[in-house]
Structures are given as C-alpha cells and as structure tokens.
Write a protein that holds these residues in place. Structure first.
Motif, mmCIF file in Angstrom:
data_model
loop_
_atom_site.group_PDB
_atom_site.id
_atom_site.type_symbol
_atom_site.label_atom_id
_atom_site.label_comp_id
_atom_site.label_asym_id
_atom_site.label_seq_id
_atom_site.Cartn_x
_atom_site.Cartn_y
_atom_site.Cartn_z
ATOM 1 N N PRO A 83 -20.231 -40.746 16.859
ATOM 2 C CA PRO A 83 -20.435 -41.878 17.677
ATOM 3 C C PRO A 83 -22.315 -41.823 18.137
ATOM 4 N N LEU A 84 -22.956 -40.503 17.813
ATOM 5 C CA LEU A 84 -24.246 -40.443 18.157
ATOM 6 C C LEU A 84 -25.074 -40.705 16.717
ATOM 7 N N LEU A 85 -24.554 -41.110 15.684
ATOM 8 C CA LEU A 85 -25.348 -41.639 14.486
ATOM 9 C C LEU A 85 -25.289 -42.993 14.442
ATOM 10 N N SER A 86 -26.183 -43.425 13.538
ATOM 11 C CA SER A 86 -26.172 -44.751 13.561
ATOM 12 C C SER A 86 -25.100 -45.288 12.666
ATOM 13 N N GLU A 87 -24.736 -46.859 12.255
ATOM 14 C CA GLU A 87 -23.896 -47.183 11.476
ATOM 15 C C GLU A 87 -24.210 -46.890 10.098
ATOM 16 N N GLU A 88 -25.651 -46.816 9.625
ATOM 17 C CA GLU A 88 -26.030 -46.460 8.325
ATOM 18 C C GLU A 88 -25.711 -45.122 8.042
ATOM 19 N N GLU A 89 -26.319 -44.305 8.954
ATOM 20 C CA GLU A 89 -26.133 -42.669 9.031
ATOM 21 C C GLU A 89 -24.694 -42.336 8.736
ATOM 22 N N SER A 90 -23.769 -42.870 9.402
ATOM 23 C CA SER A 90 -22.129 -42.428 9.610
ATOM 24 C C SER A 90 -21.423 -43.162 8.356
ATOM 25 N N LYS A 91 -21.996 -44.055 7.992
ATOM 26 C CA LYS A 91 -21.241 -44.771 6.846
ATOM 27 C C LYS A 91 -20.493 -43.960 5.979
ATOM 28 N N GLU A 92 -21.183 -43.064 5.203
ATOM 29 C CA GLU A 92 -20.632 -42.133 4.119
ATOM 30 C C GLU A 92 -19.712 -40.992 4.897
ATOM 31 N N LEU A 93 -20.009 -40.759 5.824
ATOM 32 C CA LEU A 93 -18.952 -39.752 6.367
ATOM 33 C C LEU A 93 -17.832 -40.376 7.084
ATOM 34 N N LEU A 94 -17.774 -41.441 7.429
ATOM 35 C CA LEU A 94 -16.565 -42.332 7.702
ATOM 36 C C LEU A 94 -15.710 -42.424 6.597
ATOM 37 N N ALA A 95 -16.374 -42.733 5.642
ATOM 38 C CA ALA A 95 -15.529 -43.110 4.285
ATOM 39 C C ALA A 95 -14.810 -41.791 3.915
ATOM 40 N N ARG A 96 -15.387 -40.853 4.302
ATOM 41 C CA ARG A 96 -14.398 -39.734 4.077
ATOM 42 C C ARG A 96 -13.280 -39.354 4.949
ATOM 43 N N LEU A 97 -13.692 -39.767 6.300
ATOM 44 C CA LEU A 97 -13.001 -39.327 7.502
ATOM 45 C C LEU A 97 -11.713 -40.282 7.884
ATOM 46 N N SER A 98 -11.978 -41.590 7.443
ATOM 47 C CA SER A 98 -11.017 -42.522 7.938
ATOM 48 C C SER A 98 -10.896 -43.529 6.596
ATOM 49 N N PRO A 99 -9.431 -44.303 6.597
ATOM 50 C CA PRO A 99 -9.515 -45.220 5.527
ATOM 51 C C PRO A 99 -10.343 -46.347 6.026
ATOM 52 N N LEU A 100 -10.381 -47.412 5.038
ATOM 53 C CA LEU A 100 -10.912 -48.784 5.177
ATOM 54 C C LEU A 100 -9.677 -49.784 5.502
ATOM 55 N N LYS A 101 -8.604 -49.218 5.072
ATOM 56 C CA LYS A 101 -7.436 -50.016 5.447
ATOM 57 C C LYS A 101 -6.152 -49.371 5.652
ATOM 58 N N ASN A 102 -5.258 -49.964 6.419
ATOM 59 C CA ASN A 102 -4.049 -49.261 6.825
ATOM 60 C C ASN A 102 -2.945 -48.733 5.943
ATOM 61 N N ASP A 103 -3.047 -49.245 4.694
ATOM 62 C CA ASP A 103 -2.138 -48.951 3.636
ATOM 63 C C ASP A 103 -2.477 -48.095 2.617
ATOM 64 N N SER A 104 -3.675 -47.173 2.922
ATOM 65 C CA SER A 104 -4.287 -46.203 1.976
ATOM 66 C C SER A 104 -2.966 -45.112 1.303
ATOM 67 N N SER A 105 -2.371 -44.669 2.551
ATOM 68 C CA SER A 105 -1.311 -43.737 2.119
ATOM 69 C C SER A 105 -0.310 -44.288 1.327
ATOM 70 N N GLU A 106 0.128 -45.338 1.545
ATOM 71 C CA GLU A 106 1.257 -46.153 0.682
ATOM 72 C C GLU A 106 0.592 -46.241 -0.496
ATOM 73 N N GLU A 107 -0.578 -46.803 -0.720
ATOM 74 C CA GLU A 107 -0.943 -47.024 -2.187
ATOM 75 C C GLU A 107 -0.948 -45.440 -2.910
ATOM 76 N N MET A 108 -1.439 -44.720 -1.968
ATOM 77 C CA MET A 108 -1.765 -43.106 -2.869
ATOM 78 C C MET A 108 -0.302 -42.653 -3.374
ATOM 79 N N LEU A 109 0.590 -42.630 -2.637
ATOM 80 C CA LEU A 109 2.002 -42.424 -2.724
ATOM 81 C C LEU A 109 2.440 -43.083 -3.958
ATOM 82 N N HIS A 110 2.454 -44.403 -3.711
ATOM 83 C CA HIS A 110 2.797 -45.343 -4.932
ATOM 84 C C HIS A 110 2.312 -44.913 -6.231
#
Length: 507
Positions: A232-259
């Motif tokens: 929360p203390l970082l700008s959107e640009e600074e946190s973009k790559e970190l967030l990409a590792r920490l949370s999925p961009l969509k809700n069905d990522s686990s489903e796609e991975m398991l499939h």
C-alpha cells in the motif's frame, strides 16, 4: 490563517532559547520526529507548518551525482547538517514542541551524524526540511556568521525503538552518498528492512533499488507477508510486478492451473505414474470441492469422448484398404481407447476420493452406445492379441463408480441407478462368459461387480428389480453355495414381492 494551537506554540517559542518544530510523517510509516535547531534567539514567530509530503512514482527530487560530490558521510569538517537519531520510546507525535525537559519522552540523541545538505536533497523529506518553506528566510540565507563561522543546522529525527532500527537508518543515510545502491543491497532481508525507511524519507532512488531487488529474488511465506504490508505504500507502477507474484489477475487461476496439470499428467508426462500421484496430492491439498469438480469433470468428459469415438470406429469401420492397413488402423483405435480408459479410471478414482463423482456416475449410466460397441469389440479377437487388459480397465471403471453409488459416496437418482446396471450388466456378463482373463484378481473383480450390481438392484422398485434380476442368472455357479450374493438378492426380492399390495398396506 493561524489556529489557536499555532498561537500557543508561537507564544511558547518567544520564551524558548531555540525555535524548534516537529514534523510528523505519514500515518502509514513509522512514527518519526524532526526537530530543527536554527541557532537564532531573535526569532519570535513560529515557522509555518509544512504541507503534507506525497510520493510520486517518477523521479527523485534532484539529479545529484554522489561520485562527483566532495562530501563524505559523517565528515564533521565539511558537514553543514547534524542529524541526531533518537529512539521513539513512546511512539508519540505532536504538532509542535515548546520545550524539552529531562522528564520529556524525548531524551538526548542516541547518535549524531554529520551530513551535507547537498546530499540530503536526494531525499524529498530532508529537501523539504532544508527548504525556505520550513525555515525563516533570513536564517536560511544567512550561511555565515562573523563570530562563529559557518552555520550548522541541527535536526533530531525519531526512529522506532526496535532491534536493528538504528543500523537500518544509518544504512539508508549512507546510501544517500552512494551512486550504486544495488551494490549495497545484497540480500532480501536488507531490502525489506531498508524499503520502509526509504519510503519514510522519500528517498526515491533507494525505493526503486529495494523494489528492484525484491522483485528479482525468491520469497518465503514470511517474506510475502512483509511485502504485502509494504504494497500500500508503493505506487502502482512500483508495486505492479510484486502484485503479479502475490495475487492472480483473475479468479479462476487455480482452476486453470489444476486443469493444465491434470491434462499434462495423463497425456504428456513421461513418468506418468509419479506425475499422477503428485497431481492427486495437489487436488487434495489445494482445490475446493467446486474447483475439483469442474476440472475433473472437464478432463473426464474429454477422455470419455475419445474412448467412445475410438471404439465406435473400431466396431463400425468405414474405411477400405488392405488387410494390413485395416489391422493397423484398428490397432490404433484400440490403443487410443485403452489409453484413454486408463485416464478415465484415474479421474474416476480422484472424483470418488474428493466426493465429486456425481456427473461421472450420471454420464457412465448413459452410455448405451458405448456398451454396445464394447460388446461387439469383445466378440473380436484383435484386442486379445494386442490389448488383453481392455476388459479389466472397463470393469474397474464401472466397479469404482457403481461402488460409490452403493456406499452412498454419490447419491444417485433412481433412474441413474437403474440405467447404470441396465447398460453395464450386459458388458459384465459377456466378459465373464467370453473373455478369459487369467488370474484370481480378474475373477474377484467379476464377483465384486456382481455383488455391487445386486445391491444396487435392491435399491430399486420391485418392478425394476424384477427386470434386472432375471438377467443375473449368469452369476450362478455349478455349486449353488458358491453364489450367496445371488441367493441373498432373490431372497430379498421374493420377501418384498410376497407382501400384500400397497393398497392393502395403507388401509
């Protein structure tokens, strides 16, 4: 416009020997305090309160090049700023400070560092402290004093009273003098320790260096928790790559991975047994029942379609050619059918384990065309020579699903139970009569499936059970005592059938 609080602070400044002001940082960062000593007793007006400082994601405040500077860290002979780092033992913050007595929560600085204003301008926080906006213009421009020489600006800064906080602040201050910040950050723990301080001091070059290091290395679960608290203390640009590792961009990522893992384990992986065992563990540990149901149903439907198509082409070939060509194509069809039936068996076992085999049981009960093709295939001899395990795989799939129904693992509707037995009972019968599968395991599989079918028949209305039990005479053996399951089934049926009609029981 002055407030009442401003007036009180200003009044206190008249009698105070030195004018001091405390500047608090953002609420999301550690509690800090800056006390500016202007060493001028003639001031009677309180300095204006500075505006709230906000970070930007663009560039640092100045284009300072440390390599070209003549200043050295903690060099008393050239310093024009003395920074006192002080532990904030009570984590308190005030708008202004009138006087600091021995009983005050603010004691003498724990350590003093000699710094240079030109270097400190790399930090927007210090740049603001050193600007005319925070100091009286007459003092800021008066750099020389005829009697005392160069004027020294004293600043006291509160830091959290915690382990290693002093060393971390000193490290960040030293980095103000460095032109190779990444060289000084050699591990993830250091980057995570320095980043909050760089954010607090608005030291943008250091923030970028820390974020770049954090993004490039692996993280433990504890590291992730620390990073999430800093996002929360970082700008959107600074946190973009970190967030990409920490949370999925969509809700069905686990489903796609398991499939994808399921398809890879059953179709592509060279070491299929180990891969299947590993994916089975992932399904147990990391999937919700609904996710498991979706991915397993999709894979089951796909494999079952291939089985049906292959056996249909095998049972009713529509091509012409030489005998060798025909046999080669038929062998390919059987190979495809057997391979995908093994996939179906593994998927069925996973479904039953996770109690999500409802759709599979229903689909298996609606395979009249598939069972007809299987019966025709078993009348041929080609499968005996090349794929003798075909009947065993078919019966094991049927046995697993039927047993899930009879044990209550899957609560199947009456029509599903009836069709499951009606369609697959003829396959069991032809396997037992015409298919010679060697080994006691095969014979026990026949008996097991017979018992399961008879138990399912016992769950049906008397009229449906009557139709199906007549087809089970083939379960009988030369010695009647060797088929107790068949005797029990007919005993149950006749006991129920010999009761008075329903109308009489209701009277």
């Amino acid at each position: 416009m002055s407030t009442a609080n401003d007036a009180n602070c200003a009044g206190a400044a008249v009698s105070a020997p030195k004018k001091k002001q405390r500047i608090g940082t953002s609420s999301g960062l550690p509690s800090t305090l800056a006390v500016i000593d202007l060493s001028d007793e003639s001031l009677t007006k309180r300095p204006r309160k500075p505006p709230l400082l906000r970070r930007t994601a663009s560039h640092s405040l100045s284009h300072f090049s440390p390599s070209s500077a003549s200043a050295d860290f903690n060099d008393q002979s050239t310093a024009d700023v003395v920074l006192g780092l002080l532990f904030d033992r009570q984590s308190s913050s005030f708008d202004c400070v009138d006087d600091f007595s021995e009983s005050s929560s603010i004691a003498s600085p724990e350590i003093q560092i000699y710094l240079h204003s030109r270097v400190l301008h790399r930090s927007k926080y210090f740049a603001a402290l050193l600007s005319d906006r925070w100091q009286q213009k007459s003092d800021a421009t008066s750099s020389m004093d005829e009697e005392n020489g160069p004027k020294i600006l004293s600043i006291t800064h509160l830091i959290p009273a915690s382990n290693d906080s002093m060393n971390d602040y000193l490290t960040v201050l030293k980095l103000l003098y460095s032109d190779d910040l990444l060289f000084s950050i050699d591990n993830l723990s250091t980057a995570l320790d320095l980043l909050p301080i760089a954010l607090e001091l608005l030291f943008e070059d250091c923030v970028r260096a820390c974020v770049r290091f954090i993004e490039a290395v692996p993280w433990s679960e504890d590291d992730e928790k620390r990073i999430l608290s800093l996002i929360p203390l970082l700008s959107e640009e600074e946190s973009k790559e970190l967030l990409a590792r920490l949370s999925p961009l969509k809700n069905d990522s686990s489903e796609e991975m398991l499939h994808g893992l399921i398809l890879s384990a059953i179709h592509s992986h060279s070491n299929m047994a180990f891969a299947k065992a590993f994916v089975a563990k992932l399904l147990r540990d990391f999937s919700s029942r609904e996710t498991a149901r979706k991915v397993l149903d999709a894979a089951f439907d796909k494999s079952l379609r291939v089985v049906k198509q292959s056996l249909e082409e095998y049972s009713s070939p529509d091509f012409r050619g030489s005998h060798d060509e025909t046999e080669a194509i038929q062998r390919l069809n059987l190979h495809t059918a057997v391979t995908n039936l093994k996939h179906v068996l593994w998927l069925v076992e996973r479904m039953i384990e996770l109690r999500v085999a409802d759709s599979a049981v229903k689909a298996w009960s609606e395979q009249a065309s598939l069972t007809a093709d299987l019966r025709r295939a078993f009348l041929d001899d080609l499968w005996r020579a090349f794929f003798p395990g075909l009947p065993s795989v078919v019966l094991r799939c049927t046995c697993r699903l039927a047993n899930a129904v009879v044990t209550g693992n899957i609560l199947a509707a009456r029509q599903v139970r009836m069709k499951l037995v009606r369609d697959w009972l003829p396959v069991l019968i032809i396997c037992k009569e015409r298919v010679s599968i060697m080994g006691s395991n095969s014979m026990s599989l026949y008996v097991e499936l017979e018992e399961i079918f008879l138990r399912i028949i016992s769950t049906l209305p008397i009229s449906d059970a009557q139709e199906l039990l007549q087809q089970c005479l083939s379960f009988s053996t030369r010695n009647i005592d060797d088929c107790p399951h068949l005797i029990d089934a007919f005993t149950t049926w006749f006991r129920r059938a010999n009761r008075p009609p329903q109308a009489d029981l209701c009277e």
